[in-house]
Design a protein around this motif. Structure first.
Motif, short mmCIF file in Angstrom:
data_model
loop_
_atom_site.label_atom_id
_atom_site.label_comp_id
_atom_site.label_asym_id
_atom_site.label_seq_id
_atom_site.Cartn_x
_atom_site.Cartn_y
_atom_site.Cartn_z
N GLU A 1 -16.01 -23.95 -1.12
CA GLU A 1 -16.42 -22.63 -1.54
C GLU A 1 -17.01 -22.71 -2.95
O GLU A 1 -18.04 -22.13 -3.27
CB GLU A 1 -15.22 -21.67 -1.51
N HIS A 2 -16.30 -23.48 -3.74
CA HIS A 2 -16.72 -23.70 -5.12
C HIS A 2 -18.15 -24.23 -5.15
O HIS A 2 -18.94 -23.89 -6.02
CB HIS A 2 -15.75 -24.71 -5.73
N GLU A 3 -18.47 -25.07 -4.17
CA GLU A 3 -19.82 -25.63 -4.10
C GLU A 3 -20.82 -24.63 -3.54
O GLU A 3 -21.99 -24.99 -3.34
CB GLU A 3 -19.81 -26.91 -3.27
N GLY A 4 -20.36 -23.46 -3.24
CA GLY A 4 -21.28 -22.42 -2.80
C GLY A 4 -21.63 -22.47 -1.33
O GLY A 4 -22.64 -21.94 -0.89
N ILE A 5 -20.79 -23.08 -0.54
CA ILE A 5 -21.07 -23.16 0.90
C ILE A 5 -20.54 -21.91 1.58
O ILE A 5 -19.41 -21.47 1.30
CB ILE A 5 -20.45 -24.43 1.50
N ASP A 6 -21.33 -21.33 2.47
CA ASP A 6 -20.91 -20.06 3.05
C ASP A 6 -19.77 -20.23 4.05
O ASP A 6 -19.48 -21.33 4.53
CB ASP A 6 -22.10 -19.31 3.67
N ALA A 7 -19.12 -19.11 4.34
CA ALA A 7 -17.86 -19.14 5.09
C ALA A 7 -18.01 -19.78 6.47
O ALA A 7 -17.20 -20.59 6.89
CB ALA A 7 -17.33 -17.72 5.24
N GLU A 8 -19.09 -19.44 7.15
CA GLU A 8 -19.24 -19.95 8.52
C GLU A 8 -19.38 -21.47 8.52
O GLU A 8 -18.73 -22.18 9.27
CB GLU A 8 -20.47 -19.30 9.15
N ARG A 9 -20.20 -21.92 7.64
CA ARG A 9 -20.44 -23.36 7.52
C ARG A 9 -19.13 -24.07 7.13
O ARG A 9 -18.80 -25.13 7.65
CB ARG A 9 -21.52 -23.58 6.47
N ARG A 10 -18.39 -23.42 6.24
CA ARG A 10 -17.12 -24.02 5.81
C ARG A 10 -16.18 -24.16 6.99
O ARG A 10 -15.54 -25.18 7.19
CB ARG A 10 -16.47 -23.15 4.75
N ARG A 11 -16.11 -23.09 7.77
CA ARG A 11 -15.20 -23.13 8.92
C ARG A 11 -15.60 -24.27 9.85
O ARG A 11 -14.77 -25.05 10.31
CB ARG A 11 -15.20 -21.79 9.66
N GLU A 12 -16.88 -24.39 10.05
CA GLU A 12 -17.36 -25.43 10.96
C GLU A 12 -17.02 -26.82 10.42
O GLU A 12 -16.49 -27.67 11.13
CB GLU A 12 -18.88 -25.26 11.10
N LEU A 13 -17.30 -27.00 9.14
CA LEU A 13 -17.03 -28.30 8.53
C LEU A 13 -15.54 -28.64 8.59
O LEU A 13 -15.14 -29.74 8.96
CB LEU A 13 -17.46 -28.28 7.06
N LEU A 14 -14.74 -27.64 8.25
CA LEU A 14 -13.29 -27.89 8.23
C LEU A 14 -12.76 -28.17 9.62
O LEU A 14 -11.91 -29.03 9.81
CB LEU A 14 -12.57 -26.69 7.63
N THR A 15 -13.26 -27.44 10.59
CA THR A 15 -12.80 -27.69 11.96
C THR A 15 -13.12 -29.12 12.35
O THR A 15 -12.29 -29.84 12.90
CB THR A 15 -13.52 -26.73 12.94
N ARG A 16 -14.32 -29.51 12.07
CA ARG A 16 -14.72 -30.87 12.41
C ARG A 16 -13.82 -31.88 11.70
O ARG A 16 -13.32 -32.83 12.29
CB ARG A 16 -16.18 -31.09 12.02
N PHE A 17 -13.63 -31.61 10.44
CA PHE A 17 -12.81 -32.53 9.66
C PHE A 17 -11.37 -32.57 10.18
O PHE A 17 -10.79 -33.62 10.37
CB PHE A 17 -12.83 -32.11 8.19
N GLU A 18 -10.85 -31.39 10.43
CA GLU A 18 -9.45 -31.35 10.86
C GLU A 18 -9.27 -32.04 12.21
O GLU A 18 -8.31 -32.79 12.42
CB GLU A 18 -8.96 -29.90 10.93
N LEU A 19 -10.21 -31.80 13.13
CA LEU A 19 -10.09 -32.45 14.43
C LEU A 19 -10.17 -33.96 14.27
O LEU A 19 -9.39 -34.71 14.88
CB LEU A 19 -11.21 -31.96 15.37
N ALA A 20 -11.08 -34.40 13.45
CA ALA A 20 -11.21 -35.83 13.23
C ALA A 20 -9.91 -36.36 12.62
O ALA A 20 -9.41 -37.43 13.00
CB ALA A 20 -12.38 -36.11 12.30
N PHE A 21 -9.37 -35.60 11.73
CA PHE A 21 -8.11 -36.00 11.08
C PHE A 21 -6.98 -36.09 12.10
O PHE A 21 -6.24 -37.06 12.16
CB PHE A 21 -7.79 -34.97 10.00
N ARG A 22 -6.89 -35.05 12.92
CA ARG A 22 -5.83 -35.05 13.95
C ARG A 22 -6.02 -36.18 14.94
O ARG A 22 -5.05 -36.76 15.43
CB ARG A 22 -5.82 -33.70 14.69
N GLU A 23 -7.24 -36.46 15.23
CA GLU A 23 -7.51 -37.55 16.17
C GLU A 23 -6.99 -38.86 15.59
O GLU A 23 -6.34 -39.64 16.29
CB GLU A 23 -9.02 -37.62 16.44
N GLN A 24 -7.23 -39.05 14.31
CA GLN A 24 -6.74 -40.26 13.66
C GLN A 24 -5.21 -40.33 13.74
O GLN A 24 -4.62 -41.36 14.06
CB GLN A 24 -7.15 -40.29 12.17
N GLN A 25 -4.62 -39.19 13.48
CA GLN A 25 -3.16 -39.13 13.54
C GLN A 25 -2.66 -39.46 14.93
O GLN A 25 -1.73 -40.23 15.11
CB GLN A 25 -2.73 -37.69 13.21
#
Ligand SMILES: Nc1ncnc2c1ncn2[C@@H]1O[C@H](COP(=O)(O)OP(=O)(O)O)[C@@H](O)[C@H]1O
Ligand SMILES: Nc1ncnc2c1ncn2[C@@H]1O[C@H](COP(=O)(O)OP(=O)(O)O)[C@@H](O)[C@H]1O
Ligand code: SF4
Ligand code: SF4
Ligand code: SF4
Lengths: 438, 286, 388, 433
Positions: A64-88
Motif C-alpha cells: 500500500e505504501h508503494e501506492g499499489i491499489d487495493a485490487e491489485r494488492r489482493r491479487e498479489l497477496l493471494t498469489r503469494f499466500e497460495l505459493a507460500f502455503r504450497e511450500q508449506q
C-alpha cells in the motif's frame, strides 16, 4: 525496524488460536492450528501462524505504501499466500512421507506396502500444484484434514481394485500424521517458504515488500493463555485467565454493545452474560459430553465423509427439519445411518442435527439468564452457516428481535480477550516498575 | 437327513455388522453349527447386506434357502423380509451363550453401541438383565474411536493391551471427546498399551457393574463383537478378582455369533413346539 | 373414518394440543373458572360443584421443545416440571385461572412456590393432602384445607360450594370412575379390544374435558370397541405396568411396548381417575365429609402415600392376580424419587410371589425407544417362550 | 485422625478450640450410650434432623438416632461409595437421594456407626415428615428391615408462606394422639410436661447463643465461616443435644471463643490455617458435599472466600428470624419449630431469606451448591438464583455436586467454576477497565 506485540493464546480442545496485538491494540495477525498435537507444539504453531499472518498484513501495508491499489494488492497477496502455503504443504508432505516409510519399515510391511505408499504419495504430490491453484477449493486449511482425506480416498480406491488392504494403510497414516503434526520442523520456517514463494509469485513490487518485511523484528512483550487446556499451557500461572472472562472481553472488544455471548467450541459450549464494560456477570457451561458442542458436528461430518465446511451449506438446502431423537453423538450417528437407510434426505437429517445442537445451546443460554440485546455468537461452530441460521430462528421465536453478531473471526474471540489481558498486564507491570523506581 | 432334524438360520442384524449362523438341530440330541458369515456394514443399509450375508453362509454350508425350516432374526432384524420370526437380543444371546458354553448362567453381550448383562437358567430362560443407557461411553464404537485416535487397528487392541505394565487410570470418558483425553495421555508420554489397558479396565468396571447388579455369579460368557478382544477379557478377569466379584469370565471363538446362534435355536424350538400342537409354519422349506 | 377412528382422532388431538384449546372452548361456552392441577390427586368433585373446570396439567409430552424450562431445572430433576414451566411461560396455560399443586413430591411442592414467583397474579395453591389417615386428625385438617380452597375460589368468582351441588358432582364423578373401571376390566378380559395406547388417550382426554363430556366419550368408545369385529387376539405377553403415576409416558413408548409383544393389562396412568376405588358416598348429609373420608379410606396404595407393613407390595401382587398379568414392568420416570424409592419394596413383594419383572425408566419426551424395545421384547419373549 | 466422632472429623485437627473438644466428647458419649443401649435396656428412636422432637424424646428418657447424620458421617469417612454401591446393587436406583442409599448400605453392612460401634436397632421409627418427601420412603424402607413400629408426624408445608392455626392444630393433634402415646408405649413412662418444659427452656438459651454466633459474621472481617465452619456449630442443636445442659454449655463456650476472635480481629479458622485476608464474602445456599468436604472448603479458603451466611445451617431449625422454643406453649412451640425448618419454607420465603442475608451480611455474591440427591433443596434453585440476582444485583454462582456420592463431585469442574466466579467478582469490583 522492530515491532512490539502481545499474544493471546486460546488453547482449545480442537483448535488452538493465537491473536497478536500491537501496542495500539490493533490486531496484527491471527493464527490457528489443530490442538491434536501436544500442547507446547500447538501453542508454538498457532503463534507461528499468527506471526505469518502478521507478516502478510505487514506486506500488504508495504504494498500500500508503494501506492499499489487495493485490487491489485489482493491479487498479489493471494498469489503469494497460495505459493507460500504450497511450500508449506510440500514440506509437510515430505515429512509425512518419511514418517510413513519409517513406520512401514518398522512393522516390516514389505515391498508391496512401500510401493503402494509411493503410489499414493506420488499422486498427492502431483496434485499439490493444482490444490493451491488460484481459485481452487480446499476441504480444510489444516494439513491433517487436507492430506488425510485425500490419502484415505486414494487408499480406498486401491483397496477396491484389490491391490492392497485398506486397514493397514489407514493405520500407518494415523501413526505418521501424529508425528508430522507434532513436529515444528515439518512446517518449515517463514523465511525459507517466503523467499521461494515470492520468486514463484514473480512480481518485483511484491519481492521488495517481502524482503522489507523479512527484515522487521517482531518482539513479544507478553503472552496470556486461556482455554480448555489452560492448566497445561506453557505459561506461568499468573498469565493464565479463565476462558469465560477472555470470551467475555474478546466479544466486548469486537462488539462493544454485546450483552450475551454464546460460544460453541469443539468440546464445550458457554453461555455468558457481560455488562457494558465487558465484565462477565453470569455464565453457564455444559458438562463433558460431545452432544451439544462442535465435536458433535465434527463426528457427524466424519460419519458422512464430509468436510466441516460442507456441513452447513448442505443442511442449508433442507426444507424439512427432521427431529433427532438421540442425544448421544454416537447414537445420533447410528440414527443418521438408520434414517438414511429409511430414505430420508441427507440435508433434512443434517438440518435436524444442527437444530439439535442449537437447542442444547438454547437451554444453556436460558440458564445463564436468557438472551439480551446484542447477542454475539462465537467459537468454531459460529462459522457454520446452518448453525447460525438455526440459532437465529430459535432466538427469534423465543426471545423476539435480537441483534445477532457473528464474525468470520469469531473463533479468535477467546484469544483476542487473552491478548487484551496481556497488554493490561504489561501496563500493570510497567506501572509497578515505575513505582519501584520512584 | 433324519426326519426330526431341522435346519435353521439365525440372523443378527447389528448396528455395525450382520452375523448369520446356520444350524442343524436334532432336538434333545443337540444342535450343531454348520455355517456362518459376518459382514461389516460400513455405512450400508443393513437390509441390503442381510441377503448377501445369508447367501454367503448358505453357500459355505452347501445349502439353499429352501432347505431352511425357520429363519430367525434378532437385533434390529424385525424388518427383515425373509424372516419366519423375530426374537429379542437378550433372549438370543442367552440361548447362544448357553449353546457355546453349557456351564454358563450369564452372558455379557458387548456390541457396538450397547452392553448388557443377561442372566439365565439352564434352559436359557432370561431371569434378569442390566443394560447400559443412552451414552456410548465404553461401547464397541467407543473402542473403535480410540483406535483411530491412537492409530492402531481394532485387531491390534487386544494384544497391545496385554503388554501393558502400568495401566493408566481413566475415569469414564465420552466416546467422542475421548480423543483429547487420549491425546493428552500420549503427550504425557504414556504408552499405547498402558492407555489401552486403562481404557479396558474402565470398560471392564462398567460391565462388572452390570453383571453384579444383575446378580451374576459363576461362569460368565462374553458374547458380541468385543468378545474378540483378549485385552478386555483380561481386564475383566483382573478386575473381577480385585473386586472379589464371584464370576469367572469366559470367551468362545464363536462368541460374536452368539446372538445369531441363539436366534436360530429359538427358531427350531418354536417349530417343534408349534408342530407338537399340530401347527406347521408356512416356513421356507417347500 | 369410522366413528371409533374419529373418536380416537379427537382424543389424540386433545392429547397433542399443547395450547389447551379445549379449555378455552369450555370457558367460552360455560363462562366459569378453569383451575389446573398437577398429578396425582385433587378432589375434582369440589371444583366441579363450584362450576370450575378442573384441568389436569401433566407435562407436555414429546412434542414441546424445551427452551426456557431448562433454565428452571437442573439435569437431574424429572422432566415434568420443566415442561410445565415452559407451558406457563409460552402462554399455553393462560386460559387457566389458577393452579393446584397437590402434595405429590418435593418437586411439585417447590413448583408451587416457583409459580407464585413467576406468575404472581395467578392463584397458585399447594394442596397439602394429609398423610395421617385418622378422620379426626388428618381428616379434620384436610377438610379445613378444602374449605379454604373453596372460600378462595369463591372469592375469585366461582359459585359458592353448596352440599346439593357437591352431591351431584360426586355422582357425576362416580359414574365417570365406574366407566373407567369398566374399560380396565374389559382390557383385562380382552386386551386386544382395548389397546393401551387408546385407553391412555381416553384417560388423557379426561384431563381437559368436562366430566360430562368425558363420560360420554368413554361410553361411546366402549360401545364402539365391543361392536368392532376386526379386533382380534394376538400371541402377546400380559404385563402390568407400574410406576407411571405422575410424569406420563410418551404415546410412542406405549406403542413400542405393544409392538414388542406386550399386552398391558393394568397400569398407573393418569391416576386421578382411579385414585378413589369404588364410589364416593353421594347421599349423605355432609358431602364434603364424604369426600374427605373417601380420600382417607378409599385411596389406592400409591408410592406417594405413606403405608407401612408391606401393604403396598401386597396390593401390587393382588393387582397382578386380578389382572391376570404374567409379569410386571416397572416403568418410572427418570429421577422420580417417589416411584424409584418405592420400587425395591414393590420388587421384593413381586419376587416373593414368584412373578417375573423387569424395569426401565423414561422421560415424557423420550424419543428413542430402542433400549426399551429390546428389554420389553426380551421380557415378552421369555414369557411367551415358556408359557404352556 | 483417629477420633471419628463429629461431623467434621476430617477437619477437627485444625479446630482445636475448647468448644470443639466439648462437642467431640458429647458426641462420643452419645454414641457410647447408643452402643450400650441394648445391654442397658435403653430404648432408641430413629428420627430425622428437620422437625426432630429431641426435647420430647429426651423427656421420655429415650435416645435419638439420626440416620442423616450417620449418612453424612459415612460420606466424610469415605465409606459412602461402597454403601451406595451396595444399595444400588440391591435394586436402588441411581437417581434417588444418596442419603437413603448410604443409610441402607450401612445397615446392610452391619450398621456400624461413626465411632466404630454398632448402632442399636430402633424401638420406634418416628417419621418426622418435615420438608422432604423422601423421609417417608426412607422409613418405609427401614420399616421393612426392622421389626419396629413406625409413627408418622406429618408436618404441613408452608405452601403460602405462613403457619396457619389449622396447620398448628393438625401437628398438635398428631403429637397428642399419635406421637406421645407411641413414646409412652415404648418408654413405659407417662408424658411429663414439666420435664419437657425444662428442656425447652434450655433449648431457648442455647439458641440465643447460636444466633449470636451466626450473626457475628456480619462483621468485617467475619470471625467465622458460616457454612464450612457453620456445620460444626449447628451440630449439637440439630441433633441429639438440643435441650440438654451440655448444649447450653457448648454454645456459651463457643460464643466466648468467637468474642475473643473478634477482639483480636481474627478471621475464620480453616483446616489449612486462618484466613488472614478476607477477599470475598459469600452467602451460600444448599448443603455441602461431605465426601470431599475438606477439599471443597480449601477451594474457598485458598481464595480468601469466607461464607458469611448459609441456609444449610437452618435445615434443623431457623432461629435467626426470632423463633425460640417457648416453654409456655410446649406442644405448640414444637409444632412451630417443625413447621419453621428451612426446607419447609416455600420458595418465595427462601428467596427473601437469601436476599436478606446478602444485604445484612454485606456479601459480594451468593453461591448455590446444588446437590443431585436432594430435590427438597434443589428443585427450584435455578429460579432462586435468578431472583436473588435480580433483587440484590450481586453476582450469583452455581455449582453442582452431591451430599455423599463421590461420583458427583468433580473437583476440576467445581474448581473451574469457582475460579471463574471469583475472577468475575474481582473484575466487577475493579470496575472493568
Ligand atoms: N470452517 C468451519 N465450518 C464449520 N464448522 C467449523 C469450521 N471450523 C470449525 N468448525 C467447528 O468448530 C469446532 C471447533 O471450535 P473451536 O472454537 O475451535 O473449539 P475449541 O475452542 O474447543 O478448540 C469444530 O468442532 C467444528 O464443529
Ligand atoms: N478384535 C476385536 N477387538 C475389539 N473389538 C472388536 C474386535 N472385533 C470387533 N470388535 C468390536 O465389536 C463391535 C461389534 O460388535 P457386535 O456385537 O457385532 O455389535 P452389533 O451387534 O451392535 O453390530 C464393534 O464395535 C467392533 O469394534
Ligand atoms: S452421551 Fe455420547 S456424546 Fe455424551 S458423553 Fe456419552 S458418549 Fe459422549
Ligand atoms: S415425576 Fe416423580 S419426581 Fe417428578 S414431579 Fe412427579 S412424582 Fe415428583
Ligand atoms: S432428599 Fe434431601 S432432605 Fe430429603 S432425605 Fe435426601 S438429602 Fe435429606
Amino acid at each position: 525496524m522492530k515491532i512490539d506485540y502481545c499474544v493471546g493464546i486460546d488453547l482449545g480442545s480442537t483448535t488452538t488460536k493465537a491473536v497478536v496485538l500491537d501496542g495500539e491494540r490493533h490486531i496484527l495477525g491471527r493464527g490457528i492450528t489443530n490442538s491434536r498435537s501436544n500442547y507446547d507444539v500447538a501453542c508454538k504453531v498457532a503463534l507461528g501462524e499468527a506471526l505469518i499472518n502478521a507478516r502478510f498484513s505487514l506486506i500488504d501495508g508495504r504494498l500500500e505504501h508503494e501506492g499499489i491499489d487495493a485490487e491489485r494488492r489482493r491479487e498479489l497477496l493471494t498469489r503469494f499466500e497460495l505459493a507460500f502455503r504450497e511450500q508449506q504443504y510440500r514440506s509437510q508432505l515430505a515429512a509425512l512421507r518419511a514418517s510413513l516409510h519409517q513406520h512401514a519399515e518398522r512393522l516390516a510391511l514389505g515391498a508391496a506396502t512401500t510401493s503402494t505408499l509411493e503410489r499414493i504419495l506420488g499422486t498427492m504430490e502431483q496434485e499439490t500444484t493444482e490444490l493451491y491453484r488460484v481459485g481452487a477449493s480446499r476441504k480444510s486449511d489444516f494439513f491433517r484434514d487436507l492430506a488425510g482425506s485425500r490419502y484415505v480416498e486414494l487408499a480406498e480406491a486401491i483397496a477396491r481394485e484389490g491391490s492392497h488392504a485398506f486397514d493397514p494403510l489407514v493405520g500407518l497414516f494415523d501413526k505418521a500424521i501424529l508425528e508430522t503434526e507434532n513436529s515444528t520442523e515439518a512446517v518449515g520456517t517463514f523465511e525459507s517458504h517466503a523467499r521461494k514463494a515470492m520468486v514463484q509469485a514473480g512480481d518485483p513490487a511484491l519481492q521488495r515488500a517481502v524482503t522489507k518485511v523479512l527484515s522487521i523484528e517482531l518482539v513479544q512483550r507478553l503472552g496470556v493463555g486461556t482455554g480448555y487446556g489452560r492448566q497445561r499451557l506453557p505459561f506461568p500461572e499468573k498469565l493464565i485467565r479463565s476462558e469465560i472472562l477472555c470470551h467475555g472481553l474478546g466479544a466486548h472488544a469486537m462488539f462493544p454493545q454485546t450483552r450475551t455471548v454464546l460460544d460453541i467450541g469443539g468440546q464445550d459450549t458457554k453461555a455468558i452474560q457481560v455488562d457494558p464494560n465487558g465484565i462477565v456477570t453470569s455464565f453457564q457451561m455444559n458438562d463433558r459430553c460431545a452432544a451439544g458442542c462442535g465435536r458433535y458436528l465434527g463426528y457427524i461430518a466424519d460419519e458422512m465423509n464430509l468436510g466441516l465446511h460442507e456441513l452447513g451449506p448442505m443442511a442449508g438446502k433442507s426444507c424439512r427439519t427432521v427431529r433427532i431423537n438421540s442425544t448421544c453423538t454416537v447414537f445420533a450417528g447410528a440414527e443418521l445411518r438408520e434414517r438414511l437407510s429409511l430414505g430420508e434426505k441427507r440435508e433434512d437429517i443434517l438440518a435436524g442435527l444442527h437444530r439439535a445442537i442449537i437447542l442444547r445451546a438454547m437451554s444453556l443460554l436460558a440458564r445463564s439468564g436468557g438472551i439480551e440485546d446484542e447477542f454475539t455468537f462465537t467459537g468454531g461452530v459460529a462459522r457454520n452457516t446452518q448453525a447460525v441460521k438455526a440459532l437465529r430462528v430459535l432466538v427469534g421465536e423465543h426471545y423476539g428481535e435480537r441483534k445477532l453478531n457473528t464474525s468470520p473471526d469469531s473463533i479468535y474471540t477467546g484469544a483476542l480477550g487473552a491478548s487484551l489481558f496481556a497488554w493490561r498486564e504489561v501496563s500493570r507491570q510497567e506501572a509497578e516498575s515505575v513505582e519501584v523506581l520512584a | 437327513m433324519r426326519s426330526d432334524e431341522l435346519r435353521v438360520a439365525g440372523i443378527d442384524v447389528g448396528s455395525s455388522a450382520i452375523k448369520v449362523a446356520l444350524l442343524r438341530d436334532r432336538g434333545s440330541e443337540g444342535a450343531e453349527l454348520v455355517g456362518q458369515a459376518t459382514e461389516r456394514l460400513r455405512r450400508r443399509d443393513p437390509l441390503d447386506v442381510v441377503d448377501s450375508t445369508l447367501d454367503a453362509a448358505l453357500a459355505l454350508a452347501g445349502l439353499r434357502r429352501g432347505d431352511l425350516d425357520y429363519i430367525a432374526t434378532t437385533g434390529e432384524g424385525e424388518k427383515v423380509e425373509c424372516r419366519t420370526g423375530h426374537f429379542y437380543g437378550m433372549t438370543t444371546h442367552a440361548r447362544g451363550g448357553l449353546f457355546l458354553d453349557p456351564a454358563v448362567r450369564a452372558v455379557v453381550d458387548i456390541g457396538a453401541l450397547h452392553a448388557r448383562a443377561v442372566l439365565m437358567d439352564e434352559r436359557a430362560r432370561v431371569l434378569g438383565h442390566r443394560m447400559t443407557s443412552q451414552c456410548a461411553s465404553g461401547s464397541g464404537q467407543f473402542l473403535e474411536n480410540i483406535c483411530r485416535y491412537l492409530g492402531v487397528t481394532i485387531d491390534e487392541i487386544g494384544p497391545l493391551s496385554l503388554q501393558s505394565q502400568k495401566p493408566e487410570t481413566c475415569s469414564s470418558i465420552c466416546a467422542v471427546l475421548a480423543e483429547t483425553d487420549v491425546i493428552n495421555m500420549v503427550s504425557r508420554g504414556i504408552t499405547i498399551p498402558d492407555i489401552l489397558k486403562g481404557i479396558h479396565l474402565s470398560m471392564a468396571g462398567r460391565y462388572l457393574k452390570l453383571l453384579t447388579s444383575a446378580g451374576a455369579r459363576g461362569p460368565v460368557l462374553i458374547t458380541g463383537g468385543l468378545a474378540r478382544d483378549e485385552g478386555l477379557r483380561a481386564a475383566l478377569v483382573e478386575l473381577a478378582g480385585e473386586q472379589k466379584v464371584p464370576v469367572e469370565i469366559r470367551m468362545h471363538e464363536h462368541s460374536p455369533l452368539a446372538g445369531a446362534i441363539g436366534a436360530g435355536l429359538w427358531g427350531a424350538f418354536r417349530v417343534r413346539k408349534l408342530s407338537s400342537r399340530g401347527i406347521s409354519l408356512s416356513g421356507s422349506r417347500g | 373414518m369410522t366413528e371409533l377412528e374419529q373418536l380416537l382422532a379427537r382424543a389424540e388431538e386433545l392429547y397433542r394440543d399443547l395450547r389447551f384449546q379445549a379449555v378455552t372452548d369450555w370457558k367460552a361456552r360455560h363462562g366459569g373458572l378453569a383451575i389446573g392441577f398437577m398429578p396425582v390427586y385433587v378432589p375434582r368433585e369440589l371444583l366441579h360443584a363450584m362450576g370450575v373446570l378442573p384441568v389436569g396439567v401433566m407435562g407436555a409430552g414429546d412434542d414441546l421443545e424445551i427452551i426456557r424450562g431448562d433454565a428452571y431445572y437442573q439435569s437431574y430433576i424429572c422432566h415434568l416440571p420443566r415442561s410445565t414451566i415452559e407451558l406457563g411461560l409460552n402462554g399455553a396455560l393462560d386460559s387457566l385461572d389458577g393452579m393446584l399443586f397437590p402434595a405429590t413430591c418435593d418437586v411439585i411442592r417447590n413448583l408451587s412456590g416457583m409459580w407464585k414467583l413467576q406468575f404472581p397474579e395467578k392463584y397458585a395453591h399447594y394442596l397439602d393432602v394429609p398423610q395421617d389417615f385418622d378422620a379426626l386428625v388428618g381428616g379434620q385438617f384436610y377438610r379445613r384445607e378444602l374449605e379454604e380452597i373453596a372460600d378462595e375460589l369463591h372469592r375469585r368468582g366461582a359459585r359458592k360450594l353448596e352440599p346439593a351441588a357437591l352431591r351431584r358432582s360426586i355422582e357425576a364423578y362416580n359414574e365417570n370412575r365406574s366407566l373407567v373401571e369398566a374399560l380396565y376390566t374389559l382390557r383385562i378380559d380382552e386386551p386386544w379390544r382395548v389397546p393401551t395406547h387408546e385407553l391412555y388417550l381416553l384417560l388423557r382426554a379426561g384431563n381437559v374435558l368436562s366430566v360430562e363430556e368425558h363420560t360420554a366419550m368413554l361410553r361411546e368408545y366402549r360401545e364402539a370397541v365391543l361392536a368392532d369385529a376386526d379386533r382380534r387376539s394376538m400371541d402377546q405377553a400380559r404385563v402390568l405396568l407400574a410406576g407411571s403415576f405422575c410424569e406420563q409416558p410418551p404415546l410412542g413408548l406405549l406403542r413400542t411396548l405393544e409392538r414388542a409383544g406386550c399386552y398391558i393389562v393394568d397400569d398407573d396412568f393418569v391416576q386421578v381417575h382411579r385414585w378413589i376405588t369404588g364410589d364416593v358416598r353421594a347421599n349423605g348429609a355432609d358431602p364434603l365429609g364424604d369426600l374427605v373420608l373417601a380420600y382417607l379410606e378409599q385411596g389406592i396404595a400409591s408410592p406417594i402415600r405413606y403405608i407401612d407393613d408391606q401393604a403396598k407390595g401386597q396390593a401390587l401382587v393382588e393387582r397382578v392376580e386380578r389382572s391376570g398379568a404374567e409379569g410386571v414392568i416397572f416403568c418410572a420416570p427418570s429421577f422420580c424419587d417417589p416411584a424409584l424409592l418405592d420400587q425395591p419394596m414393590a420388587v421384593a413383594a413381586i419376587e416373593r410371589a414368584g412373578i417375573p419383572w423387569t424395569s426401565f425408566k423414561y422421560a415424557e419426551n423420550t424419543g428413542q425407544f430402542q433400549v426399551i424395545r429390546e428389554q420389553a421384547g426380551t421380557f415378552a419373549d421369555s414369557i411367551k417362550l415358556w408359557s404352556e | 485422625m483417629s477420633e471419628k466422632v463429629n461431623p467434621g472429623a476430617a477437619a477437627t485437627a485444625a479446630l482445636k478450640d475448647q468448644s470443639q473438644e466439648r462437642q467431640k466428647a458429647m458426641i462420643a458419649e452419645h454414641f457410647r450410650k447408643l452402643a450400650e443401649a441394648p445391654e442397658r435396656g435403653e430404648k432408641c428412636v430413629y428420627t430425622f434432623v428437620p422437625g426432630n422432637l429431641t426435647e420430647l424424646i429426651d423427656s421420655f428418657g429415650l435416645l435419638p438416632v439420626l440416620p442423616e447424620i450417620n449418612a453424612l458421617q459415612s460420606g466424610m469417612r469415605g465409606k459412602s461409595r461402597d454403601y451406595i454401591a451396595l444399595a444400588e446393587k440391591l435394586g436402588h436406583s441411581e437417581d434417588v437421594c444418596t442419603y437413603v442409599k448410604c443409610d441402607i448400605g450401612m445397615l446392610k453392612s452391619g450398621n456400624v456407626g461413626p465411632t466404630g460401634e454398632r448402632l442399636p436397632n430402633p424401638d420406634l421409627l418416628l417419621l418426622s415428615y418435615t420438608g422432604c418427601f423422601t423421609f417417608l420412603k426412607w422409613f418405609e424402607l427401614l420399616g421393612q428391615e426392622y421389626d419396629a413400629p413406625v409413627t408418622m408426624l406429618h408436618v404441613p408445608y408452608q405452601g403460602d408462606g405462613v403457619v396457619t392455626d389449622s396447620m398448628r392444630t393438625y401437628v398438635v393433634d398428631q403429637l397428642k394422639k399419635k406421637i406421645i402415646p407411641a413414646l409412652e408405649r415404648i418408654s413405659g413412662r407417662a408424658y411429663d410436661e414439666e420435664a419437657l418444659k425444662e428442656r425447652l427452656e434450655r433449648s431457648a438459651q442455647a439458641e440465643e447463643d447460636l444466633v449470636w454466633v451466626l450473626e457475628s459474621a456480619k462483621r468485617r472481617p467475619s470471625p467465622i465461616d458460616a457454612y464450612f465452619g457453620g456445620v460444626y456449630y449447628i451440630g449439637p442443636i440439630f441433633t441429639a443435644f438440643r435441650g440438654t445442659q451440655d448444649a447450653v454449655l457448648y454454645y456459651r463456650e463457643l460464643r466466648a471463643e468467637v468474642e475473643e476472635r473478634i477482639a483480636l480481629g481474627k478471621g475464620p479458622v480453616t483446616p489449612d490455617g486462618e484466613i488472614a485476608n478476607e477477599r470475598y464474602r459469600l452467602v451460600v445456599e444448599g448443603p455441602p458435599n461431605w465426601t470431599s468436604f475438606r477439599k471443597f472448603w480449601q477451594m474457598f479458603a485458598e481464595e480468601g472466600a469466607v461464607v458469611v451466611a448459609s441456609t444449610y445451617t437452618k435445615v434443623g431449625g431457623v432461629y435467626d428470624n426470632g423463633f425460640r422454643h417457648d416453654p409456655d406453649r410446649p406442644l405448640e412451640t414444637l409444632a412451630d419449630y417443625c413447621m419453621g425448618c428451612y426446607t419447609n419454607l416455600n420458595l418465595p420465603t427462601r428467596v427473601q431469606m437469601l436476599e436478606r442475608y446478602v444485604r445484612e451480611y454485606s456479601a459480594d455474591g451468593f453461591l448455590i451448591n446444588s446437590v443431585k440427591s436432594c430435590n427438597s433443596f434443589s428443585a427450584g434453585q435455578l429460579m432462586i438464583l435468578r431472583e436473588v440476582e435480580r433483587r440484590t444485583a450481586r453476582p450469583g454462582g452455581f455449582i453442582e455436586s452431591d451430599l455423599v456420592d463421590p461420583r458427583y463431585f468433580s473437583a476440576s469442574n467445581i474448581k473451574n467454576r469457582l475460579e471463574s466466579y471469583f475472577q468475575m467478582i474481582e473484575q466487577k469490583r475493579a470496575g472493568g477497565v
